[in-house]
Design a protein around this motif. Structure first.
Motif, PDB file in Angstrom:
ATOM      1  N   GLY A  64      20.754  52.074  -3.302  1.00 55.75           N
ATOM      2  CA  GLY A  64      20.446  52.368  -4.698  1.00 55.75           C
ATOM      3  C   GLY A  64      19.760  51.245  -5.444  1.00 55.75           C
ATOM      4  O   GLY A  64      19.273  51.438  -6.562  1.00 55.75           O
ATOM      5  N   ARG A  65      19.698  50.092  -4.838  1.00 59.34           N
ATOM      6  CA  ARG A  65      19.123  48.923  -5.494  1.00 59.34           C
ATOM      7  C   ARG A  65      17.681  49.137  -5.974  1.00 59.34           C
ATOM      8  O   ARG A  65      17.337  48.679  -7.086  1.00 59.34           O
ATOM      9  CB  ARG A  65      19.188  47.743  -4.526  1.00 59.34           C
ATOM     10  CG  ARG A  65      18.747  46.417  -5.097  1.00 59.34           C
ATOM     11  CD  ARG A  65      19.012  45.311  -4.095  1.00 59.34           C
ATOM     12  NE  ARG A  65      18.576  44.018  -4.550  1.00 59.34           N
ATOM     13  CZ  ARG A  65      18.819  42.880  -3.893  1.00 59.34           C
ATOM     14  NH1 ARG A  65      19.486  42.905  -2.751  1.00 59.34           N
ATOM     15  NH2 ARG A  65      18.389  41.727  -4.373  1.00 59.34           N
ATOM     16  N   PRO A  66      16.818  49.819  -5.223  1.00 60.67           N
ATOM     17  CA  PRO A  66      15.450  50.034  -5.741  1.00 60.67           C
ATOM     18  C   PRO A  66      15.421  50.786  -7.068  1.00 60.67           C
ATOM     19  O   PRO A  66      14.590  50.496  -7.929  1.00 60.67           O
ATOM     20  CB  PRO A  66      14.780  50.861  -4.625  1.00 60.67           C
ATOM     21  CG  PRO A  66      15.543  50.529  -3.393  1.00 60.67           C
ATOM     22  CD  PRO A  66      16.955  50.348  -3.847  1.00 60.67           C
ATOM     23  N   VAL A  67      16.341  51.741  -7.241  1.00 64.16           N
ATOM     24  CA  VAL A  67      16.389  52.495  -8.497  1.00 64.16           C
ATOM     25  C   VAL A  67      16.846  51.588  -9.633  1.00 64.16           C
ATOM     26  O   VAL A  67      16.259  51.581 -10.725  1.00 64.16           O
ATOM     27  CB  VAL A  67      17.323  53.709  -8.361  1.00 64.16           C
ATOM     28  CG1 VAL A  67      17.431  54.462  -9.693  1.00 64.16           C
ATOM     29  CG2 VAL A  67      16.829  54.644  -7.261  1.00 64.16           C
ATOM     30  N   LEU A  68      17.889  50.813  -9.388  1.00 59.96           N
ATOM     31  CA  LEU A  68      18.392  49.895 -10.408  1.00 59.96           C
ATOM     32  C   LEU A  68      17.308  48.900 -10.825  1.00 59.96           C
ATOM     33  O   LEU A  68      17.067  48.690 -12.028  1.00 59.96           O
ATOM     34  CB  LEU A  68      19.631  49.165  -9.878  1.00 59.96           C
ATOM     35  CG  LEU A  68      20.450  48.325 -10.845  1.00 59.96           C
ATOM     36  CD1 LEU A  68      21.864  48.118 -10.294  1.00 59.96           C
ATOM     37  CD2 LEU A  68      19.840  46.961 -11.143  1.00 59.96           C
ATOM     38  N   GLU A  69      16.651  48.321  -9.852  1.00 65.52           N
ATOM     39  CA  GLU A  69      15.646  47.300 -10.166  1.00 65.52           C
ATOM     40  C   GLU A  69      14.423  47.896 -10.849  1.00 65.52           C
ATOM     41  O   GLU A  69      13.857  47.289 -11.765  1.00 65.52           O
ATOM     42  CB  GLU A  69      15.273  46.559  -8.888  1.00 65.52           C
ATOM     43  CG  GLU A  69      16.443  45.726  -8.343  1.00 65.52           C
ATOM     44  CD  GLU A  69      16.116  44.976  -7.068  1.00 65.52           C
ATOM     45  OE1 GLU A  69      15.050  45.241  -6.475  1.00 65.52           O
ATOM     46  OE2 GLU A  69      16.923  44.126  -6.658  1.00 65.52           O
ATOM     47  N   ALA A  70      14.026  49.096 -10.422  1.00 69.32           N
ATOM     48  CA  ALA A  70      12.893  49.750 -11.077  1.00 69.32           C
ATOM     49  C   ALA A  70      13.242  50.141 -12.513  1.00 69.32           C
ATOM     50  O   ALA A  70      12.405  50.035 -13.422  1.00 69.32           O
ATOM     51  CB  ALA A  70      12.467  50.983 -10.282  1.00 69.32           C
ATOM     52  N   LEU A  71      14.476  50.581 -12.732  1.00 71.54           N
ATOM     53  CA  LEU A  71      14.920  50.910 -14.081  1.00 71.54           C
ATOM     54  C   LEU A  71      14.913  49.675 -14.974  1.00 71.54           C
ATOM     55  O   LEU A  71      14.485  49.724 -16.131  1.00 71.54           O
ATOM     56  CB  LEU A  71      16.323  51.508 -14.026  1.00 71.54           C
ATOM     57  CG  LEU A  71      16.977  51.822 -15.376  1.00 71.54           C
ATOM     58  CD1 LEU A  71      16.185  52.877 -16.135  1.00 71.54           C
ATOM     59  CD2 LEU A  71      18.421  52.277 -15.180  1.00 71.54           C
ATOM     60  N   LYS A  72      15.338  48.556 -14.423  1.00 71.74           N
ATOM     61  CA  LYS A  72      15.387  47.317 -15.203  1.00 71.74           C
ATOM     62  C   LYS A  72      13.985  46.825 -15.538  1.00 71.74           C
ATOM     63  O   LYS A  72      13.755  46.253 -16.611  1.00 71.74           O
ATOM     64  CB  LYS A  72      16.147  46.251 -14.413  1.00 71.74           C
ATOM     65  CG  LYS A  72      16.594  45.062 -15.241  1.00 71.74           C
ATOM     66  CD  LYS A  72      17.622  45.435 -16.315  1.00 71.74           C
ATOM     67  CE  LYS A  72      18.115  44.215 -17.070  1.00 71.74           C
ATOM     68  NZ  LYS A  72      19.007  44.562 -18.177  1.00 71.74           N
TER      69      LYS A  72
END
Length: 405
Positions: A64-72
């Motif tokens: 899920g890290r790509p989603v979190l980082e893209a959201l940030k």
């Protein structure tokens, strides 16, 4: 059924406390939750909204890290709360710099769900892959807080699709939207009447593809491999290591970097006995590296960058509960070898289908697979191409989420 569910959660809590008396991981699970409410009250202002990401364990965090980082990146103003169920995720990522706070998730009860959601005031919740908790989900739904399942995957043998699975099907109804990994999951949810879904793909592909372009250099491994071809064995267990010992004896012209799944003292002692001439990373020296055939990684957090130095990867776990991450190696253009238990791992099956992976069952099949991949000059290119073609899930997910915040 709700009564049985609540009783089972309580029994689980009691059992984990008993196991914690002798099991280190269970002890972390229990101790980490002792002061969770105090930690939350000290770190979180409940009047401020947060985006809540929940990861069952470390593997789901990387997923899920790509989603979190893209959201940030898209919304740097958003405050992020992360929770983990398992110590393997929390203990390694408790200081993750993009999160405003990281906590263990309290066990699922009506009171814990109400109290936790009151405390963090989420404007949305993103759960990765699985962990379907009745009280947390129902509380979010009652408060009209969007709940998204990212990289979710379903199999027909799961309880949701059994005649007696009505209670668990109701849990699914609290989810605002499902971002699914594969077509089978789409078909299964539609068979239950769910249409709030999309086939987005698996965000792990985005993660491993991005990482392959920025992996950190590990000078010791580069010096160890030197001019010899390198086998990278990742997340290995004793059953894997027994086979690898025989393989390396038969291939003295190759070197191997071995990163075991467990690096406790007892397992490292076993590895010293199994590979008496091996060099441990913590004892690295240029002189010893020149003469050693095997380098054992006795730390955590290095594996995903090791693959850049390899020619072939062996992924452990296939003789137990299931193989570990094959995609990290494939993203670097390494064909992979793994043990027999791959039935829950679509990406491993896909890599075999494009002749970029081999499934083995014993020392003879391992030797045959290794020799075949050594002779196939483009197997690694097929592995890398497979990963690249599967990227893009993060963009699909983020485009819908940004419309909600």
């Amino acid at each position: 059924m709700l009564l049985l569910y609540n009783i089972s959660i309580r029994i689980y809590g009691l059992l984990i406390r008993m196991v914690a008396l002798w099991n280190g991981k269970a002890r972390l699970f229990v101790q980490g939750r002792k002061n969770v409410w105090k930690n939350i009250s000290e770190k979180i202002d409940p009047s401020v909204q947060h985006v809540w990401f929940h990861f069952p364990s470390l593997g789901e965090f990387e997923q899920g890290r790509p989603v979190l980082e893209a959201l940030k990146v898209a919304r740097p103003d958003k405050r992020i709360i992360i929770t983990f169920f398992s110590p393997s995720g929390y203990e390694i990522r408790k200081n993750y710099d993009l999160a405003n706070a990281v906590f263990y998730l309290p066990l699922d009860s009506a009171e814990n769900a109400r109290r936790f959601i009151d405390s963090i005031n989420p404007e949305m919740a993103i759960f990765v892959k699985y962990d379907y908790w009745h009280h947390y989900f129902l509380t979010l739904k009652k408060r009209n807080i969007p709940l998204y399942m990212v990289s979710a995957i379903f199999r027909k043998e799961q309880i949701y699709f059994k005649w007696y699975g009505g209670f668990y099907r109701k849990i699914l109804k609290s989810v605002r939207f499902f971002f699914l990994q594969n077509q089978e999951s789409v078909n299964l949810l539609r068979s239950l009447g769910f249409y709030n879904l999309v086939l987005a793909g698996d965000t792990r592909f985005d993660r491993v593809a991005a990482h392959a372009t920025v992996a950190r250099h590990i000078d010791e491994v580069a010096r160890f491999s030197a001019e010899k071809p390198l086998l990278v064995a990742g997340s290995t267990w004793p059953a894997d290591e027994r086979l690898l010992a025989g393989l390396m004896e038969k291939n003295p012209d190759w070197k191997m970097v071995l990163a075991p799944h467990e690096i406790g003292e007892s397992h490292l002692s076993e590895l010293k006995k199994r590979f008496p001439e091996a060099l441990f990373f913590s004892e690295f020296s240029n002189e010893r590296a020149a003469n050693a055939q095997i380098l054992i990684i006795d730390n955590i957090g290095m594996l995903s960058s090791l693959y850049q130095y390899g020619k072939i990867a062996y992924i452990g776990g296939g003789f137990g509960a299931g193989i570990h991450n094959t995609l990290e190696a494939a993203a670097f253009g390494l064909p992979v070898i793994y043990g027999p238990n791959d039935h829950k791992f679509q990406e491993a099956q896909d890599l075999r289908a494009v002749n970029a992976a081999c499934r083995i069952s014993d020392e003879a099949s391992l030797l045959a697979a290794f020799n075949m991949l050594k002779a196939d000059a483009v197997a690694g290119d097929r592995a890398r191409s497979y990963v690249q073609k599967k990227t893009g899930a993060t963009a699909v997910i983020l485009s819908r989420m940004l419309g909600q915040i």
